[in-house]
Write a protein that holds these residues in place. Structure first.
Motif, PDB file in Angstrom:
ATOM      1  N   LYS A  86       0.836  -1.212   0.000  1.00  0.00           N
ATOM      2  CA  LYS A  86       0.000   0.000   0.000  1.00  0.00           C
ATOM      3  C   LYS A  86       0.866   1.257   0.000  1.00  0.00           C
ATOM      4  CE  LYS A  86      -4.288  -1.390   0.116  1.00  0.00           C
ATOM      5  NZ  LYS A  86      -5.226  -1.035  -0.921  1.00  0.00           N
ATOM      6  N   ALA A  87       1.966   1.200   0.747  1.00  0.00           N
ATOM      7  CA  ALA A  87       2.859   2.363   0.808  1.00  0.00           C
ATOM      8  C   ALA A  87       3.535   2.604  -0.536  1.00  0.00           C
ATOM      9  CB  ALA A  87       3.910   2.154   1.892  1.00  0.00           C
ATOM     10  N   ASP A  88       3.953   1.534  -1.211  1.00  0.00           N
ATOM     11  CA  ASP A  88       4.565   1.682  -2.526  1.00  0.00           C
ATOM     12  C   ASP A  88       3.574   2.245  -3.534  1.00  0.00           C
ATOM     13  OD1 ASP A  88       6.920   0.613  -1.574  1.00  0.00           O
ATOM     14  OD2 ASP A  88       6.453  -1.438  -2.228  1.00  0.00           O
ATOM     15  N   GLU A  89       2.345   1.757  -3.466  1.00  0.00           N
ATOM     16  CA  GLU A  89       1.313   2.241  -4.373  1.00  0.00           C
ATOM     17  C   GLU A  89       1.020   3.720  -4.117  1.00  0.00           C
ATOM     18  OE1 GLU A  89      -3.285   1.153  -5.615  1.00  0.00           O
ATOM     19  OE2 GLU A  89      -2.109  -0.286  -4.450  1.00  0.00           O
ATOM     20  N   ARG A  90       0.930   4.113  -2.854  1.00  0.00           N
ATOM     21  CA  ARG A  90       0.688   5.520  -2.505  1.00  0.00           C
ATOM     22  C   ARG A  90       1.841   6.398  -2.991  1.00  0.00           C
ATOM     23  NH1 ARG A  90      -3.248   8.236  -2.688  1.00  0.00           N
ATOM     24  NH2 ARG A  90      -2.018   9.947  -3.372  1.00  0.00           N
ATOM     25  N   LYS A  91       3.080   5.904  -2.833  1.00  0.00           N
ATOM     26  CA  LYS A  91       4.258   6.645  -3.294  1.00  0.00           C
ATOM     27  C   LYS A  91       4.210   6.821  -4.805  1.00  0.00           C
ATOM     28  CE  LYS A  91       8.692   8.014  -3.095  1.00  0.00           C
ATOM     29  NZ  LYS A  91       8.791   8.952  -4.195  1.00  0.00           N
ATOM     30  N   MET A  92       3.812   5.759  -5.509  1.00  0.00           N
ATOM     31  CA  MET A  92       3.722   5.838  -6.966  1.00  0.00           C
ATOM     32  C   MET A  92       2.677   6.870  -7.385  1.00  0.00           C
ATOM     33  SD  MET A  92       3.141   2.748  -9.663  1.00  0.00           S
ATOM     34  CE  MET A  92       4.846   2.267  -9.919  1.00  0.00           C
ATOM     35  N   TRP A  93       1.514   6.870  -6.714  1.00  0.00           N
ATOM     36  CA  TRP A  93       0.476   7.845  -7.045  1.00  0.00           C
ATOM     37  C   TRP A  93       0.920   9.267  -6.699  1.00  0.00           C
ATOM     38  CZ3 TRP A  93      -3.305   7.630 -10.288  1.00  0.00           C
ATOM     39  CH2 TRP A  93      -3.850   6.400 -10.629  1.00  0.00           C
ATOM     40  N   ASP A  94       1.651   9.435  -5.600  1.00  0.00           N
ATOM     41  CA  ASP A  94       2.174  10.765  -5.253  1.00  0.00           C
ATOM     42  C   ASP A  94       3.142  11.264  -6.322  1.00  0.00           C
ATOM     43  OD1 ASP A  94       0.670  10.850  -2.943  1.00  0.00           O
ATOM     44  OD2 ASP A  94       2.325  10.221  -1.624  1.00  0.00           O
ATOM     45  N   ASP A  95       3.976  10.353  -6.830  1.00  0.00           N
ATOM     46  CA  ASP A  95       4.901  10.725  -7.900  1.00  0.00           C
ATOM     47  C   ASP A  95       4.153  11.104  -9.171  1.00  0.00           C
ATOM     48  OD1 ASP A  95       7.021  10.248  -6.219  1.00  0.00           O
ATOM     49  OD2 ASP A  95       7.469   8.242  -7.031  1.00  0.00           O
ATOM     50  N   VAL A  96       3.083  10.380  -9.484  1.00  0.00           N
ATOM     51  CA  VAL A  96       2.279  10.696 -10.665  1.00  0.00           C
ATOM     52  C   VAL A  96       1.672  12.090 -10.522  1.00  0.00           C
ATOM     53  CG1 VAL A  96       0.133  10.106 -11.878  1.00  0.00           C
ATOM     54  CG2 VAL A  96       1.783   8.320 -11.353  1.00  0.00           C
ATOM     55  N   ILE A  97       1.140  12.396  -9.353  1.00  0.00           N
ATOM     56  CA  ILE A  97       0.527  13.710  -9.122  1.00  0.00           C
ATOM     57  C   ILE A  97       1.568  14.818  -9.250  1.00  0.00           C
ATOM     58  CG2 ILE A  97      -0.556  15.160  -7.350  1.00  0.00           C
ATOM     59  CD1 ILE A  97      -2.036  12.580  -6.443  1.00  0.00           C
ATOM     60  N   LYS A  98       2.755  14.585  -8.696  1.00  0.00           N
ATOM     61  CA  LYS A  98       3.829  15.576  -8.800  1.00  0.00           C
ATOM     62  C   LYS A  98       4.245  15.766 -10.257  1.00  0.00           C
ATOM     63  CE  LYS A  98       7.642  14.340  -7.039  1.00  0.00           C
ATOM     64  NZ  LYS A  98       8.850  13.986  -6.315  1.00  0.00           N
ATOM     65  N   ASN A  99       4.349  14.661 -11.003  1.00  0.00           N
ATOM     66  CA  ASN A  99       4.726  14.752 -12.410  1.00  0.00           C
ATOM     67  C   ASN A  99       3.631  15.392 -13.256  1.00  0.00           C
ATOM     68  OD1 ASN A  99       7.212  13.581 -11.912  1.00  0.00           O
ATOM     69  ND2 ASN A  99       6.499  11.522 -12.365  1.00  0.00           N
ATOM     70  N   GLN A 100       2.369  15.191 -12.878  1.00  0.00           N
ATOM     71  CA  GLN A 100       1.277  15.857 -13.593  1.00  0.00           C
ATOM     72  C   GLN A 100       1.435  17.369 -13.501  1.00  0.00           C
ATOM     73  OE1 GLN A 100      -2.222  14.272 -11.674  1.00  0.00           O
ATOM     74  NE2 GLN A 100      -2.576  12.776 -13.302  1.00  0.00           N
ATOM     75  N   GLN A 101       1.756  17.841 -12.316  1.00  0.00           N
ATOM     76  CA  GLN A 101       1.943  19.274 -12.114  1.00  0.00           C
ATOM     77  C   GLN A 101       3.105  19.787 -12.956  1.00  0.00           C
ATOM     78  OE1 GLN A 101       2.006  19.796  -7.861  1.00  0.00           O
ATOM     79  NE2 GLN A 101       1.070  21.787  -8.051  1.00  0.00           N
ATOM     80  N   ILE A 102       4.187  19.034 -12.991  1.00  0.00           N
ATOM     81  CA  ILE A 102       5.364  19.437 -13.759  1.00  0.00           C
ATOM     82  C   ILE A 102       5.037  19.487 -15.251  1.00  0.00           C
ATOM     83  CG2 ILE A 102       7.674  18.692 -14.466  1.00  0.00           C
ATOM     84  CD1 ILE A 102       8.007  17.605 -11.572  1.00  0.00           C
ATOM     85  N   ILE A 103       4.332  18.470 -15.753  1.00  0.00           N
ATOM     86  CA  ILE A 103       3.976  18.429 -17.172  1.00  0.00           C
ATOM     87  C   ILE A 103       3.057  19.591 -17.528  1.00  0.00           C
ATOM     88  CG2 ILE A 103       2.723  17.119 -18.934  1.00  0.00           C
ATOM     89  CD1 ILE A 103       3.746  14.567 -17.501  1.00  0.00           C
ATOM     90  N   LEU A 104       2.065  19.870 -16.682  1.00  0.00           N
ATOM     91  CA  LEU A 104       1.154  20.989 -16.941  1.00  0.00           C
ATOM     92  C   LEU A 104       1.912  22.310 -16.986  1.00  0.00           C
ATOM     93  CD1 LEU A 104      -1.942  20.072 -14.748  1.00  0.00           C
ATOM     94  CD2 LEU A 104      -1.873  20.244 -17.231  1.00  0.00           C
TER      95      LEU A 104
END
Length: 180
Positions: A86-104
């Protein structure tokens, strides 16, 4: 030329062929390619991983944009063959959210209404609105893209109301002082 077969019906060798010759097909869809890797029942897990890695050689930039366009597919394809806690999955989703902001920010995209965020995507199979294009602020919007740095519209209104009340109270205090 057009593709005459669905991606999720291909075997590993056919995937390699179509990836190598993708420029010949005018309806070649990289999002469909990555989604089909997950959905394909003909491929074993090592073949899915090999197909994903081979597709990354040609479509890595498109795959990275999937974080914005279809984050669930991005996470599913990225985590193929990995047992996530669960922690790895949450970390992966946090990274996706951070990368979404960077891409935008890098692409200077001001709106967030594209990909899976622009459609009604509730989990109910019999929903009459499933797949319907919606505005982000609509009641039918099932999910939206939001970040921790976003400003709350409701807090702005509350602050405005507080300042308005303070100004009114200030007038009352001043008039009371003048009368005394």
């Amino acid at each position: 030329m057009t593709l005459k077969i669905k991606f999720n019906e291909l075997n590993h060798d056919e995937y390699i062929f179509y990836i190598d010759n993708h420029k010949k097909y005018k309806d070649f869809n990289t999002l469909g390619l990555y989604r089909s890797i997950i959905e394909n029942d003909k491929l074993s897990l090592p073949e899915k991983i090999a197909t994903r890695d081979y597709a990354h050689k040609s479509f890595k930039k498109s795959f990275d944009f999937l974080q914005l366009k279809d984050p669930k597919t991005f996470v599913d394809v990225s985590s193929l063959g990995i047992n996530l806690t669960k922690a790895d999955e949450r970390k992966m989703w946090d990274d996706v959210i951070k990368n979404q902001q960077i891409i935008l920010n890098d692409k200077r995209i001001k709106h967030r209404n594209f990909g899976t965020h622009s459609k009604h995507d509730c989990p109910y199979d019999d929903c009459i609105y499933k797949g319907l294009m919606v505005r982000p602020s609509s009641r039918l919007a099932w999910g939206s893209m939001h970040f921790d740095s976003d400003k709350s519209r409701y807090q702005q209104k509350a602050k405005s109301d507080r300042r308005k009340m303070d100004r009114k109270r200030e007038q009352v205090i001043i008039s009371d002082q003048i009368d005394n």
